[in-house]
Write an enzyme that holds these catalytic residues in place. Structure first.
Site, PDB file in Angstrom:
ATOM      1  CG  HIS A 118      32.447 -25.039 -24.204  1.00  0.00           C
ATOM      2  ND1 HIS A 118      32.503 -26.744 -25.292  1.00  0.00           N
ATOM      3  CD2 HIS A 118      32.512 -24.169 -25.801  1.00  0.00           C
ATOM      4  CE1 HIS A 118      32.197 -26.575 -26.684  1.00  0.00           C
ATOM      5  NE2 HIS A 118      33.036 -25.109 -26.937  1.00  0.00           N
ATOM      6  CD  GLU A 163      38.739 -26.843 -29.422  1.00  0.00           C
ATOM      7  OE1 GLU A 163      38.409 -25.557 -29.254  1.00  0.00           O
ATOM      8  OE2 GLU A 163      38.252 -28.249 -29.750  1.00  0.00           O
ATOM      9  CG  ASN A 286      37.277 -31.372 -28.520  1.00  0.00           C
ATOM     10  OD1 ASN A 286      36.604 -32.232 -28.182  1.00  0.00           O
ATOM     11  ND2 ASN A 286      36.515 -29.870 -28.295  1.00  0.00           N
ATOM     12  CE1 TYR A 288      34.434 -30.064 -35.045  1.00  0.00           C
ATOM     13  CE2 TYR A 288      35.752 -28.824 -33.699  1.00  0.00           C
ATOM     14  CZ  TYR A 288      35.097 -29.634 -33.702  1.00  0.00           C
ATOM     15  OH  TYR A 288      34.024 -29.385 -32.584  1.00  0.00           O
ATOM     16  CD  GLU A 345      33.551 -29.591 -29.859  1.00  0.00           C
ATOM     17  OE1 GLU A 345      34.445 -29.614 -30.787  1.00  0.00           O
ATOM     18  OE2 GLU A 345      33.461 -28.740 -27.955  1.00  0.00           O
TER      19      GLU A 345
HETATM   20  C1  FCB Z   1      35.550 -26.433 -31.410  1.00  0.00           C
HETATM   21  C2  FCB Z   1      34.758 -25.402 -29.972  1.00  0.00           C
HETATM   22  C3  FCB Z   1      33.005 -26.047 -30.513  1.00  0.00           C
HETATM   23  C4  FCB Z   1      32.716 -25.169 -31.727  1.00  0.00           C
HETATM   24  C5  FCB Z   1      33.548 -26.398 -32.630  1.00  0.00           C
HETATM   25  C6  FCB Z   1      33.312 -26.252 -34.166  1.00  0.00           C
HETATM   26  O1  FCB Z   1      36.788 -25.741 -31.449  1.00  0.00           O
HETATM   27  O2  FCB Z   1      34.817 -26.750 -28.761  1.00  0.00           O
HETATM   28  O3  FCB Z   1      32.275 -24.568 -29.653  1.00  0.00           O
HETATM   29  O4  FCB Z   1      32.613 -24.315 -32.577  1.00  0.00           O
HETATM   30  O5  FCB Z   1      34.488 -26.054 -32.508  1.00  0.00           O
END
Ligand code: FCB
Length: 441
Positions: A118, A163, A286, A288, A345
């Site tokens: 990571h 990532e 992941n 967002y 995530e």
């Molecule tokens: C992701 C990362 C994690 C954190 C989130 C907000 O890209 O994997 O470490 O920073 O975003």
């Protein structure tokens, strides 16, 4: 909400963001230590030197998770704790720390999900070119073998990389994350070497008779907007990683674009693509925010720019649009078949009230974000997508990379003066969700 009986409810963190103890027990320097100590790179000159001091407070943090009913914990292993210079034998104290941590999880009925990388590359390897240099692939496989050997009796679910797009393009292309290189040829080479190191580590895991499951976590997004630009961004962000891992080749449209605008992809050697496509047991996703794009003549090799959203935004300025997560998951099944998916995530940063002796910190926006996205996962499951788990980002407020401690993603607040932990409403909401789901199952 209804979820499969054995759906995993988890929480996620990463080593550099929470551990602190940057110089303890033989840990070597990582590219993030170096980046933080380079003036102007990280907000307020913040560093991960102390972070949440999880290195010492992990029993309390595991107790917190147990009290919330969190069933699984995704954590990462700091490569420079295991190999301070990125090569050679394992540092016993580094392995011991993670053994104690994982034993602590198992004692509390929490399943470990360990990420090997990571983002905290040993600085010594960056001095030799880092991910842009093919040498690093052998180093990573050697490191992975030391960790499988040192923890494999305790951990049975593994993620090779977190990532790769961020490692390669934010680290070596745009230069906003460590090591802060802004050079697209290096970024493309880095992406390839990360993927190759993933495939080789998966093969090594199987060859050594590794127990359990192994996969990779990609940061994926759902792209819409002007069709040509959207296809380019989807290629750059999603297909450049999904296609080699799951289909054994890079997408032709992006190969053409990169060769034309960045240079020949000479770093791809015969046999690499077979190794990268080593079968995985699950794909970590992941998620967002979605992206809406339009063409632009100014913005680098991709020649596109993001269209600002007029909807709700998080404190990162990220668009809140849960339906795009359902669309992404449904698309993954449609285009890549039935690979089991795990949301490794998902979460949001908001400007929460400062901890000041409250028993609970109210964070209604984060509760709404999490509810919306978990419902979005449920809709994908109802549509037949094989999603096996959800890990909230993040258990704790922590060091948010170049944003330092200004951006808070935790469901548990951390007071960075005295390091006290205080649950937010979102933690209690998540606890209740997990409990209801368990009763109803
Ligand atoms: C992701 C990362 C994690 C954190 C989130 C907000 O890209 O994997 O470490 O920073 O975003």
């Amino acid at each position: 909400m209804s979820f499969p009986r054995d759906f995993t409810w988890g929480a996620a963190t990463a080593a550099y963001q929470i551990e602190g103890a940057a110089k303890l027990d033989g840990r070597g320097e990582s590219i993030w230590d170096r980046f933080c100590n380079t003036p102007g790179k990280v907000a307020n000159g913040d560093t991960g030197d102390r972070a949440c001091d999880h290195y010492h407070r992990w029993p309390e943090d595991l107790d917190l998770m147990a009290a919330l009913g969190v069933r699984a914990y995704r954590f990462s292993i700091a490569w420079p704790r295991i190999q301070p210079d990125g090569r050679g034998p394992a540092n016993r104290k580094g392995l011991d720390f993670y053994r104690a941590l994982v034993e602590g999880m198992l004692e509390r009925g929490i399943s470990p999900l360990a990420t090997l990388y990571h983002w905290d590359l040993p600085q010594r390897l960056q001095d030799d070119g880092g991910w842009a240099s093919r040498e690093v692939v052998d180093r990573f496989v050697e490191y992975a073998a030391l960790v499988f050997d040192g923890l494999g009796d305790l951990v049975d679910t593994w993620i090779t990389h977190n990532e790769p797009w961020v490692t390669a393009f934010l680290g070596y292309g745009y230069g906003v994350k460590a090591p802060g290189v802004a050079d697209w040829p290096q970024a493309l080479a880095a992406a390839h070497h990360v993927l190759l190191s993933h495939g080789r580590a998966v093969n090594a895991f199987r060859d050594e008779g590794g127990r359990g499951e192994i996969g990779i976590t990609l940061d994926l997004t759902h792209v819409t907007g002007e069709p040509e630009a959207a296809r380019r961004l989807d290629g750059h962000r999603n297909r450049w990683f999904l296609d080699p891992v799951l289909r054994g080749g890079y997408p032709a449209d992006l190969v053409e674009l990169y060769e034309e605008r960045v240079g020949p992809l000479e770093f791809v050697q015969p046999g690499d693509l077979e190794e990268i496509a080593a079968p995985i047991d699950f794909l970590g996703v992941n998620f967002y925010q979605p992206a809406v794009v339009r063409p632009s003549s100014v913005d680098g090799p991709l020649a596109l720019e993001q269209v600002p959203s007029d909807g709700p935004l998080t404190a990162m300025g990220w668009t809140v649009e849960p339906t795009s997560l359902t669309s992404l998951l449904v698309r993954l099944k449609r285009d890549y078949g039935d690979v089991p998916l795990v949301i490794t995530e998902n979460g949001a940063s908001y400007d929460d009230p400062v901890p000041d002796g409250q028993a609970v910190i109210e964070d209604p926006e984060r509760v709404a974000y999490l509810r919306g996205h978990i419902e979005a996962v449920e809709r994908a499951v109802a549509a037949g997508v094989d999603v096996r788990g959800y890990y909230v980002w993040s258990l704790l407020d922590n060091f948010e990379w170049e944003h330092g401690y200004d951006r808070r993603f935790g469901i548990v607040a951390v007071d960075f003066e005295n390091l006290e932990r205080t649950p937010k409403r979102s933690a209690l909401w998540y606890r209740d969700l997990i409990a209801q789901h368990s009763e109803g199952s």
